[in-house]
Write a protein that holds these residues in place. Structure first.
Motif, PDB file in Angstrom:
ATOM      1  N   TRP A  86      26.768 -47.688  -1.093  1.00 57.43           N
ATOM      2  CA  TRP A  86      27.817 -48.103  -0.158  1.00 57.43           C
ATOM      3  C   TRP A  86      27.670 -49.597   0.127  1.00 57.43           C
ATOM      4  O   TRP A  86      26.560 -50.115   0.244  1.00 57.43           O
TER       5      TRP A  86
ATOM      6  N   GLN B 177      19.897 -38.571   0.307  1.00 54.55           N
ATOM      7  CA  GLN B 177      19.401 -39.946   0.311  1.00 54.55           C
ATOM      8  C   GLN B 177      18.038 -40.058  -0.374  1.00 54.55           C
ATOM      9  O   GLN B 177      17.760 -41.044  -1.055  1.00 54.55           O
TER      10      GLN B 177
ATOM     11  N   ASN C  11      23.465 -43.862  -0.502  1.00 55.72           N
ATOM     12  CA  ASN C  11      22.875 -44.710   0.531  1.00 55.72           C
ATOM     13  C   ASN C  11      21.715 -45.523  -0.014  1.00 55.72           C
ATOM     14  O   ASN C  11      21.094 -45.167  -1.016  1.00 55.72           O
TER      15      ASN C  11
ATOM     16  N   PHE D  71      29.746 -45.617   4.853  1.00 54.92           N
ATOM     17  CA  PHE D  71      29.138 -44.285   4.751  1.00 54.92           C
ATOM     18  C   PHE D  71      29.452 -43.437   5.977  1.00 54.92           C
ATOM     19  O   PHE D  71      29.889 -42.281   5.857  1.00 54.92           O
TER      20      PHE D  71
ATOM     21  N   PHE E 100      27.562 -37.843  -0.659  1.00 53.50           N
ATOM     22  CA  PHE E 100      27.782 -39.115   0.031  1.00 53.50           C
ATOM     23  C   PHE E 100      26.466 -39.835   0.326  1.00 53.50           C
ATOM     24  O   PHE E 100      26.338 -41.040   0.090  1.00 53.50           O
ATOM     25  N   SER E 101      25.480 -39.105   0.851  1.00 51.57           N
ATOM     26  CA  SER E 101      24.220 -39.757   1.219  1.00 51.57           C
ATOM     27  C   SER E 101      23.414 -40.190   0.006  1.00 51.57           C
ATOM     28  O   SER E 101      22.535 -41.041   0.117  1.00 51.57           O
TER      29      SER E 101
ATOM     30  N   GLY F  50      35.394 -46.204  -0.242  1.00 53.35           N
ATOM     31  CA  GLY F  50      34.727 -46.853   0.884  1.00 53.35           C
ATOM     32  C   GLY F  50      35.630 -47.815   1.627  1.00 53.35           C
ATOM     33  O   GLY F  50      35.478 -48.015   2.833  1.00 53.35           O
TER      34      GLY F  50
END
Length: 604
Positions: free
Chosen positions: A14, A73, A279, A20, A275-276, A206
């Motif tokens: 991101w 993550q 990161n 995020f 999504f994570s 994003g």
């Protein structure tokens, strides 16, 4: 292996933390906040429902959210690859989340298409659902007034418009009928919006979320103010929060509270893990967890307030009780809200704003649902995609086209029955099953303490005792209990509060759809045991539950994330650990020391 490492090295991140967090909030805050939460609150005890809702939120929802963000993550993978590294035996739980997300995205975009259709209709000089029209009404009544009672069986103009004009609803799922051209074009437009928001992956989505995740709150604020000023609105709010304590003894209420939390936050759909995974490794996911979950909860309460303000006004205008005007499912948005919109000054403007808000809320959730499919495919086949598809945009196009084709049955004349059927068996039946095995894989087999150390490695601080207690005890046990009670209290779905009962073959079809996301758990468990090292079944089983995450023998940090080397100090000496291929390790006289592990060399 080399292609996989190249894919990891080029993995996007991101641009900033705001993208995020807004993406996760946009995913969590969706159309379900507008229709699912208010209706569940209505039928599950009013204000009393908030007790199981908040208990499930703090004992299951929030801890499970942190768990998924931490896994994504830390592993830098989508749900399938992440679960395969955490616990190979239960890799199928990750596969199931991707399957359920694919099924969801095929019919969720239909609601966005409905919103597009209503936006187009709102530009007419007079809202077409504002009054009964002889050209399309069947049993419509809009002659409300003082001491006027609607005839038995009659329906409001918005309800007739939704069923007879937009859906052209057939008599049942056995009569699917034809596909309407205007509806098909609306669905194509919805998928075009999704494609161009995702075609550059998080680099495009994003940026989009700066608008799609924030604009709805401006519109929600406007509708809250307007709904508050409607005659009879306070009666609806009083009804919304009036507790029915006796319903708390019903297992269904607790099942509803759990499924609402998991559906709304997005647990067990894989999108949060995906999504994570984009990161930066040191991102503080604990703060993100609280921001996402509390914003989502606040929005649900706000949406419920608006809905029942509106229902109170409709009941006041029509002389009916609120029980008679409330609707379930999407009908709450497409039959109840339009009736209130048609009575507002500048009705066309309010209608465009409302359905635009629905469009934006739906798109945010749809982005995340499609993204988890794309991320999982990239993790599984990076070399094949790079060789044959060449560009990320082509992969996104293929996923969107296939999802569009599978969604076409939902836009036939009998599509609403199919829509409700798969929504029930996907969002209610399958979800808690997948959530249970996901939690077992991560916090019982991989280990809650190990996950806590992973969070400390990323954020510099161990998660609180609250999170560790919930991971170990409350979350898995409550999910198991909810799953068992949902099976015990199972009842076949119906359409429109029992108005239509599905035939047995349709119920069987629903269970087949459910099995698509459940069966992978068993299939991949068998594969993991067969492929595991060992000569006996017990040895293979033990090895199949061992995490494949490589750990530094000096500091315990993971060695197979994107950072393949790191430095730390032992005493006064700085030590650099570099990952190597086991076959390339040789006894180098210039090396200060070699650790016993096969794939790590220590260089001082």
């Amino acid at each position: 292996m080399e292609q996989q490492q190249q894919h990891e090295a080029s993995r996007q991140t991101w641009s900033n933390k705001a993208q995020f967090v807004l993406s996760c909030i946009g995913y969590a805050v969706g159309l379900g906040n507008l229709w699912r939460f208010p209706y569940l609150c209505y039928k599950s005890g009013g204000g009393a429902f908030l007790i199981p809702y908040f208990l499930m939120l703090f004992l299951c929802g929030i801890p499970a959210l942190l768990m998924e963000l931490a896994v994504g993550q830390y592993t830098r993978r989508g749900p399938i690859a992440a679960l395969a590294k955490i616990c190979p035996l239960l890799k199928g739980a990750g596969v199931g989340t991707v399957v359920i997300s694919f099924i969801l995205c095929t019919y969720y975009n239909v609601i966005i298409a409905w919103a597009i259709y209503y936006i187009a209709q709102s530009f007419n000089s007079e809202l077409p659902w504002s009054s009964c029209n002889a050209t399309w009404t069947v049993n419509c009544f809009d002659g409300y007034g003082t001491n006027v009672t609607a005839p038995n069986g009659s329906k409001s103009a918005p309800e007739e418009f939704f069923n007879e004009v937009m859906l052209e609803k057939s008599s049942g799922i056995t009569e699917m009928g034809s596909v309407r051209l205007s509806f098909l074009l609306a669905l194509v437009a919805a998928w075009v919006l999704v494609y161009f928001s995702l075609w550059k992956s998080i680099r495009s989505s994003g940026r989009v979320v700066y608008v799609t995740a924030t604009l709805p709150y401006l519109l929600i604020g406007a509708f809250l103010w307007r709904a508050f000023t409607l005659p009879g609105a306070t009666k609806g709010l009083q009804y919304f929060f009036e507790p029915k304590w006796e319903l708390l003894t019903h297992a269904e209420v607790w099942v509803n509270a759990a499924t609402q939390n998991f559906n709304s936050i997005g647990i067990a759909y894989g999108s949060l893990i995906a999504f994570s995974s984009y990161n930066k490794f040191t991102n503080n996911i604990v703060m993100d967890t609280w921001a996402i979950s509390l914003t989502n909860c606040f929005t649900s309460i706000l949406a419920g307030t608006i809905v029942f303000y509106t229902l109170g006004n409709i009941a006041h205008e029509t002389g009916k009780e609120i029980d008679d005007v409330v609707s379930e499912g999407p009908g709450l948005m497409f039959m109840v809200y339009p009736q209130a919109l048609s009575k507002m000054p500048y009705a066309n403007v309010w209608a465009v704003l409302f359905f635009s808000m629905m469009l934006v809320l739906g798109l945010d959730s749809q982005f995340a649902t499609v993204e988890v499919i794309i991320t999982s495919m990239q993790d599984a086949f990076p070399g094949w995609i790079q060789k044959h598809l060449k560009r990320h945009e082509v992969l996104v196009l293929i996923v969107c086209v296939f999802s569009f084709l599978f969604g076409i049955p939902n836009i036939t004349q009998g599509g609403i029955y199919f829509f409700q059927l798969i929504d029930h068996y996907t969002a209610v039946v399958s979800l808690m099953y997948l959530a249970f095995f996901e939690v077992i894989a991560i916090v019982w087999i991989y280990g809650a303490n190990r996950l806590a150390r992973n969070v400390k490695e990323m954020t510099g601080k161990l998660p609180s005792i609250y999170f560790r207690f919930c991971w170990y005890f409350s979350a898995p046990l409550l999910i198991l209990a909810i799953w068992i009670f949902s099976i015990i209290d199972y009842s076949s779905p119906t359409y429109n509060k029992g108005e239509y009962i599905y035939p047995p073959w349709a119920i069987g079809l629903g269970w087949i759809i459910t099995s698509f996301s459940i069966i992978p758990i068993s299939i991949f468990a068998v594969i993991a045991v067969v492929q595991a090292k060992g000569t006996t079944f017990w040895e293979k089983l033990q090895n199949s539950v061992q995490s494949t995450i490589e750990v530094c023998p000096c500091c315990g940090h993971a060695l197979d994330s994107l950072d393949c080397q790191h430095t730390h100090s032992i005493g006064k000496d700085h030590v650099k650990l570099v990952m190597h291929n086991p076959q390339s390790l040789t006894d180098d006289a210039n090396t200060n020391g070699i650790i016993s592990e096969d794939n790590v060399r220590v260089q001082c």
